[in-house]
Design a protein around this motif. Structure first.
Motif, PDB file in Angstrom:
ATOM      1  N   CYS A   1      -8.494 -11.616  37.856  1.00 24.89           N
ATOM      2  CA  CYS A   1      -8.541 -13.135  37.656  1.00 24.89           C
ATOM      3  C   CYS A   1      -7.721 -13.827  38.577  1.00 24.89           C
ATOM      4  O   CYS A   1      -8.216 -14.962  39.153  1.00 24.89           O
ATOM      5  CB  CYS A   1      -8.122 -13.438  36.018  1.00 24.89           C
TER       6      CYS A   1
ATOM      7  N   GLU B   1      -6.640 -12.806  41.389  1.00 27.78           N
ATOM      8  CA  GLU B   1      -6.954 -12.819  42.759  1.00 27.78           C
ATOM      9  C   GLU B   1      -8.213 -13.832  43.127  1.00 27.78           C
ATOM     10  O   GLU B   1      -8.236 -14.552  44.129  1.00 27.78           O
ATOM     11  CB  GLU B   1      -7.543 -11.390  43.050  1.00 27.78           C
ATOM     12  N   TRP B   2      -9.101 -14.036  42.173  1.00 27.06           N
ATOM     13  CA  TRP B   2     -10.305 -14.851  42.118  1.00 27.06           C
ATOM     14  C   TRP B   2      -9.771 -16.407  42.330  1.00 27.06           C
ATOM     15  O   TRP B   2     -10.085 -17.248  43.053  1.00 27.06           O
ATOM     16  CB  TRP B   2     -11.325 -14.941  41.046  1.00 27.06           C
ATOM     17  N   LEU B   3      -8.636 -16.824  41.365  1.00 25.32           N
ATOM     18  CA  LEU B   3      -7.914 -17.958  41.546  1.00 25.32           C
ATOM     19  C   LEU B   3      -7.549 -18.557  42.810  1.00 25.32           C
ATOM     20  O   LEU B   3      -7.794 -19.506  43.322  1.00 25.32           O
ATOM     21  CB  LEU B   3      -6.997 -18.179  40.209  1.00 25.32           C
ATOM     22  N   GLU B   4      -7.026 -17.410  43.219  1.00 25.16           N
ATOM     23  CA  GLU B   4      -6.091 -17.509  44.764  1.00 25.16           C
ATOM     24  C   GLU B   4      -7.417 -17.744  45.734  1.00 25.16           C
ATOM     25  O   GLU B   4      -7.000 -18.855  46.644  1.00 25.16           O
ATOM     26  CB  GLU B   4      -5.522 -16.295  45.256  1.00 25.16           C
ATOM     27  N   ARG B   5      -8.341 -16.978  45.695  1.00 22.88           N
ATOM     28  CA  ARG B   5      -9.368 -17.058  46.538  1.00 22.88           C
ATOM     29  C   ARG B   5      -9.968 -18.468  46.504  1.00 22.88           C
ATOM     30  O   ARG B   5     -10.633 -19.390  47.393  1.00 22.88           O
ATOM     31  CB  ARG B   5     -10.632 -16.164  46.416  1.00 22.88           C
ATOM     32  N   GLU B   6     -10.215 -19.257  45.430  1.00 19.09           N
ATOM     33  CA  GLU B   6     -10.664 -20.529  44.995  1.00 19.09           C
ATOM     34  C   GLU B   6      -9.809 -21.664  45.112  1.00 19.09           C
ATOM     35  O   GLU B   6      -9.897 -22.774  44.933  1.00 19.09           O
ATOM     36  CB  GLU B   6     -11.155 -20.662  43.587  1.00 19.09           C
ATOM     37  N   GLY B   7      -8.666 -21.244  45.852  1.00 15.55           N
ATOM     38  CA  GLY B   7      -7.529 -22.181  46.136  1.00 15.55           C
ATOM     39  C   GLY B   7      -6.697 -22.720  45.017  1.00 15.55           C
ATOM     40  O   GLY B   7      -5.923 -23.748  44.956  1.00 15.55           O
ATOM     41  N   TRP B   8      -6.529 -21.876  44.013  1.00 14.43           N
ATOM     42  CA  TRP B   8      -5.748 -22.315  42.683  1.00 14.43           C
ATOM     43  C   TRP B   8      -4.548 -21.365  42.763  1.00 14.43           C
ATOM     44  O   TRP B   8      -4.334 -20.614  41.522  1.00 14.43           O
ATOM     45  CB  TRP B   8      -6.653 -22.061  41.603  1.00 14.43           C
ATOM     46  N   SER B   9      -3.994 -21.120  43.619  1.00 12.09           N
ATOM     47  CA  SER B   9      -2.820 -20.333  43.757  1.00 12.09           C
ATOM     48  C   SER B   9      -1.522 -20.601  42.604  1.00 12.09           C
ATOM     49  O   SER B   9      -0.981 -19.740  42.158  1.00 12.09           O
ATOM     50  CB  SER B   9      -2.009 -20.056  45.182  1.00 12.09           C
TER      51      SER B   9
ATOM     52  N   SER C   1      -2.768 -19.576  39.450  1.00 12.95           N
ATOM     53  CA  SER C   1      -2.641 -17.864  39.594  1.00 12.95           C
ATOM     54  C   SER C   1      -1.355 -17.454  39.141  1.00 12.95           C
ATOM     55  O   SER C   1      -1.071 -16.538  38.269  1.00 12.95           O
ATOM     56  CB  SER C   1      -3.187 -17.322  40.918  1.00 12.95           C
TER      57      SER C   1
END
Length: 111
Positions: A48, A50-58, A61
Motif C-alpha cells: 500500500c 509503495e502504491w501511494l508513493e508511486r501515485e505521488g502521495w509520499s 505513505s
C-alpha cells in the motif's frame, strides 16, 4: 491479470518461527500463525505504501506507516510510565522492576 503482491513467508522464516516457538506458552502452530499473520500484514502495508508513493502521495505513505506500525515506547518512556503509575498504586510488580532495571542498564557509567 497481475500476480498478487503478497506471497507466503519463505520456508526459512517459518522454520525460524518454529524454532523460536518451542518452550513458549501455547502451541507452535499458534506462534507460527501469529507471526505469519503479522508478516502478511507487513507485506500488505508495504504494498500500500509503495502504491501511494508511486501515485505521488509520499507524505500519506509515511503517515500510514507511522499509524499502522507505531514505534514501541523506549525503555526511558516505559520506565517513566512505570514510575508515574506505581506512584498512584503504591506498589511495584516484577514487571515494573524489570523495566526500570533494563532502562538503568542502558545508561552510561559515569566514573
Amino acid at each position: 491479470m497481475t500476480d498478487h503482491p503478497i506471497t507466503p513467508p519463505p520456508p526459512e522464516l517459518v522454520q525460524q518461527w518454529r524454532n523460536e516457538g518451542y518452550g513458549l506458552p501455547g502451541t507452535i502452530s499458534e506462534y507460527i500463525a501469529t507471526h505469519a499473520a503479522q508478516w502478511g500484514a507487513d507485506q500488505e502495508l508495504e504494498a500500500c505504501c509503495e502504491w501511494l508513493e508511486r501515485e505521488g502521495w509520499s507524505g500519506e505513505s509515511r503517515q500510514l506507516r507511522i499509524a499502522r506500525r507505531p514505534k514501541p515506547p523506549s525503555l526511558k518512556e516505559q520506565a517513566l510510565k512505570v514510575l508515574s503509575e506505581t506512584e498512584l498504586r503504591h506498589e511495584w510488580t516484577m514487571a515494573d522492576e524489570d523495566i526500570i532495571r533494563r532502562a538503568l542498564e542502558q545508561l552510561p557509567d559515569n566514573e
